[in-house]
Scaffold this motif. Structure first.
Motif, PDB file in Angstrom:
ATOM      1  N   VAL A  54      49.045  38.750  40.150  1.00  0.00           N
ATOM      2  CA  VAL A  54      48.798  37.672  39.192  1.00  0.00           C
ATOM      3  C   VAL A  54      49.537  36.408  39.610  1.00  0.00           C
ATOM      4  N   ARG A  55      50.767  36.567  40.078  1.00  0.00           N
ATOM      5  CA  ARG A  55      51.532  35.388  40.512  1.00  0.00           C
ATOM      6  C   ARG A  55      50.864  34.713  41.713  1.00  0.00           C
ATOM      7  N   VAL A  56      50.343  35.518  42.630  1.00  0.00           N
ATOM      8  CA  VAL A  56      49.635  34.940  43.775  1.00  0.00           C
ATOM      9  C   VAL A  56      48.398  34.186  43.292  1.00  0.00           C
ATOM     10  N   LEU A  57      47.657  34.763  42.362  1.00  0.00           N
ATOM     11  CA  LEU A  57      46.466  34.113  41.835  1.00  0.00           C
ATOM     12  C   LEU A  57      46.799  32.784  41.160  1.00  0.00           C
ATOM     13  N   GLN A  58      47.957  32.710  40.558  1.00  0.00           N
ATOM     14  CA  GLN A  58      48.373  31.466  39.916  1.00  0.00           C
ATOM     15  C   GLN A  58      48.743  30.389  40.934  1.00  0.00           C
ATOM     16  N   GLN A  59      49.185  30.813  42.104  1.00  0.00           N
ATOM     17  CA  GLN A  59      49.747  29.869  43.068  1.00  0.00           C
ATOM     18  C   GLN A  59      48.773  29.430  44.159  1.00  0.00           C
ATOM     19  N   ARG A  60      47.767  30.242  44.467  1.00  0.00           N
ATOM     20  CA  ARG A  60      46.925  29.965  45.637  1.00  0.00           C
ATOM     21  C   ARG A  60      45.449  29.888  45.247  1.00  0.00           C
ATOM     22  N   ARG A  61      44.717  29.035  45.963  1.00  0.00           N
ATOM     23  CA  ARG A  61      43.296  28.847  45.648  1.00  0.00           C
ATOM     24  C   ARG A  61      42.382  29.762  46.462  1.00  0.00           C
ATOM     25  N   GLN A  62      42.887  30.299  47.557  1.00  0.00           N
ATOM     26  CA  GLN A  62      42.108  31.223  48.370  1.00  0.00           C
ATOM     27  C   GLN A  62      42.928  32.498  48.560  1.00  0.00           C
ATOM     28  N   VAL A  63      42.440  33.596  47.988  1.00  0.00           N
ATOM     29  CA  VAL A  63      43.194  34.854  47.994  1.00  0.00           C
ATOM     30  C   VAL A  63      42.297  35.962  48.533  1.00  0.00           C
ATOM     31  N   ILE A  64      42.821  36.712  49.492  1.00  0.00           N
ATOM     32  CA  ILE A  64      42.090  37.842  50.054  1.00  0.00           C
ATOM     33  C   ILE A  64      42.931  39.099  49.863  1.00  0.00           C
ATOM     34  N   ILE A  65      42.355  40.103  49.201  1.00  0.00           N
ATOM     35  CA  ILE A  65      43.093  41.299  48.791  1.00  0.00           C
ATOM     36  C   ILE A  65      42.506  42.525  49.481  1.00  0.00           C
ATOM     37  N   LEU A  66      43.311  43.159  50.324  1.00  0.00           N
ATOM     38  CA  LEU A  66      42.960  44.423  50.970  1.00  0.00           C
ATOM     39  C   LEU A  66      43.710  45.520  50.242  1.00  0.00           C
ATOM     40  N   LYS A  67      42.996  46.490  49.720  1.00  0.00           N
ATOM     41  CA  LYS A  67      43.632  47.430  48.796  1.00  0.00           C
ATOM     42  C   LYS A  67      43.184  48.862  49.052  1.00  0.00           C
ATOM     43  N   ALA A  68      44.008  49.792  48.599  1.00  0.00           N
ATOM     44  CA  ALA A  68      43.596  51.183  48.537  1.00  0.00           C
ATOM     45  C   ALA A  68      42.711  51.369  47.300  1.00  0.00           C
ATOM     46  N   ARG A  69      42.177  52.560  47.165  1.00  0.00           N
ATOM     47  CA  ARG A  69      41.297  52.835  46.027  1.00  0.00           C
ATOM     48  C   ARG A  69      42.091  52.991  44.730  1.00  0.00           C
ATOM     49  N   GLN A  70      41.409  52.745  43.626  1.00  0.00           N
ATOM     50  CA  GLN A  70      41.913  53.045  42.289  1.00  0.00           C
ATOM     51  C   GLN A  70      43.249  52.371  41.981  1.00  0.00           C
ATOM     52  N   LEU A  71      43.331  51.093  42.268  1.00  0.00           N
ATOM     53  CA  LEU A  71      44.547  50.340  41.955  1.00  0.00           C
ATOM     54  C   LEU A  71      44.303  49.268  40.882  1.00  0.00           C
ATOM     55  N   GLY A  72      43.142  49.283  40.279  1.00  0.00           N
ATOM     56  CA  GLY A  72      42.873  48.375  39.166  1.00  0.00           C
ATOM     57  C   GLY A  72      42.685  46.927  39.561  1.00  0.00           C
ATOM     58  N   MET A  73      42.379  46.667  40.829  1.00  0.00           N
ATOM     59  CA  MET A  73      42.275  45.273  41.258  1.00  0.00           C
ATOM     60  C   MET A  73      41.013  44.591  40.745  1.00  0.00           C
ATOM     61  N   THR A  74      39.918  45.324  40.648  1.00  0.00           N
ATOM     62  CA  THR A  74      38.724  44.711  40.075  1.00  0.00           C
ATOM     63  C   THR A  74      38.968  44.364  38.615  1.00  0.00           C
ATOM     64  N   TRP A  75      39.601  45.263  37.885  1.00  0.00           N
ATOM     65  CA  TRP A  75      39.958  44.969  36.494  1.00  0.00           C
ATOM     66  C   TRP A  75      40.891  43.762  36.419  1.00  0.00           C
ATOM     67  N   LEU A  76      41.848  43.700  37.319  1.00  0.00           N
ATOM     68  CA  LEU A  76      42.809  42.599  37.299  1.00  0.00           C
ATOM     69  C   LEU A  76      42.106  41.262  37.553  1.00  0.00           C
ATOM     70  N   CYS A  77      41.222  41.234  38.531  1.00  0.00           N
ATOM     71  CA  CYS A  77      40.522  39.983  38.838  1.00  0.00           C
ATOM     72  C   CYS A  77      39.591  39.583  37.703  1.00  0.00           C
ATOM     73  N   LEU A  78      38.957  40.558  37.067  1.00  0.00           N
ATOM     74  CA  LEU A  78      38.131  40.242  35.904  1.00  0.00           C
ATOM     75  C   LEU A  78      38.993  39.746  34.745  1.00  0.00           C
ATOM     76  N   GLY A  79      40.182  40.319  34.598  1.00  0.00           N
ATOM     77  CA  GLY A  79      41.103  39.827  33.577  1.00  0.00           C
ATOM     78  C   GLY A  79      41.558  38.404  33.852  1.00  0.00           C
ATOM     79  N   TRP A  80      41.773  38.096  35.127  1.00  0.00           N
ATOM     80  CA  TRP A  80      42.105  36.737  35.530  1.00  0.00           C
ATOM     81  C   TRP A  80      40.962  35.786  35.178  1.00  0.00           C
ATOM     82  N   ALA A  81      39.738  36.227  35.450  1.00  0.00           N
ATOM     83  CA  ALA A  81      38.565  35.427  35.086  1.00  0.00           C
ATOM     84  C   ALA A  81      38.478  35.250  33.570  1.00  0.00           C
ATOM     85  N   LEU A  82      38.725  36.315  32.836  1.00  0.00           N
ATOM     86  CA  LEU A  82      38.672  36.259  31.373  1.00  0.00           C
ATOM     87  C   LEU A  82      39.662  35.242  30.820  1.00  0.00           C
ATOM     88  N   HIS A  83      40.841  35.182  31.412  1.00  0.00           N
ATOM     89  CA  HIS A  83      41.840  34.206  30.972  1.00  0.00           C
ATOM     90  C   HIS A  83      41.290  32.785  31.101  1.00  0.00           C
TER      91      HIS A  83
END
Length: 237
Positions: A54-83
């Protein structure tokens, strides 16, 4: 009854301002996500790794996230969009490989479901448009869902590309949404790794961003890596 609905009007105003100022507070205190294990909507209690993103999303305009499975990142990005949709006037573009996957990101099982579970006093007065591909709130915010082969005629405040490493011709999509970044918007690419494509466009972009970060360069893409251990409930076993 949700106790948050019973808050006095003055307290609601304070909470609304706190949520507007702090996306992490908003997500942690008011947003719910669907837990497949429990088969129920549950509060989105941020893990330390998620709070860092979340802090990275607040600070940077271009963010690329490489992740393992089932870490809630899609939910997090949708929550960021919802905000952005609730507390500002935003246009959000949601991309996924196929049209049905993009529609799911916007659906009652994802973004719309998160919104509907906010306290009523936090929601907008009305929903002006509500269909499988477009969702417009009365405050002027809107979210649109597209497969990665479409949606290039829009300029947005936020572009989210889910499972970006599985997108064929990612560079074409990036060129089509470039006006979003040029106009001060934000683009977020997130994906698990497609092991069958070691030289994919997504991986090359991530490697370049990581190399730039190690050189101390500021600007450009902010790389985020989340291994399996980012989940606090996972041990070596």
């Amino acid at each position: 009854m949700d106790l948050s609905e019973a808050r006095p009007e003055g307290t609601r105003r304070v909470e609304w301002l706190k949520c507007r100022q702090s996306p992490a507070y908003f997500l942690h205190e008011y947003v719910q996500i669907f837990n497949a294990t429990e088969e129920a909507w549950v509060p989105f209690r941020l893990w330390p790794a998620q709070a860092r993103v979340v802090r990275v999303l607040q600070q940077r305009r271009q963010v690329i996230i490489l992740k393992a499975r089932q870490l809630g990142m899609t939910w997090l990005c949708l929550g960021w969009a919802l905000h952005g949709l609730v507390f500002r006037t935003a246009t959000v573009l949601l991309f996924s490989r196929r049209d049905d996957e993009a529609m799911e990101l916007l659906s009652d099982e994802r973004l719309k479901g998160m919104y509907s579970r906010l306290p009523r006093w936090m929601q907008c007065r009305a929903i002006a448009v509500d269909n499988a591909h477009e969702w417009i709130l009365s405050n002027g915010s809107r979210a649109l869902a597209f497969p990665t082969t479409a949606g290039d005629s829009y300029t947005a405040n936020l572009v989210i590309v889910d499972e970006a490493d599985l997108v064929p011709n990612l560079n074409r999509l990036m060129r089509s949404v470039k006006p979003t970044v040029d106009n001060g918007g934000q683009i977020v690419l997130l994906s698990r790794a497609d092991k069958e494509q070691p030289m994919s466009e997504f991986k090359q972009l991530y490697r370049a961003a990581k190399a730039a970060q190690q050189r101390g360069e500021i600007g450009g893409w902010a790389p985020v890596f989340l291994p399996w251990s980012a989940h606090p409930g996972r041990s070596q076993a």
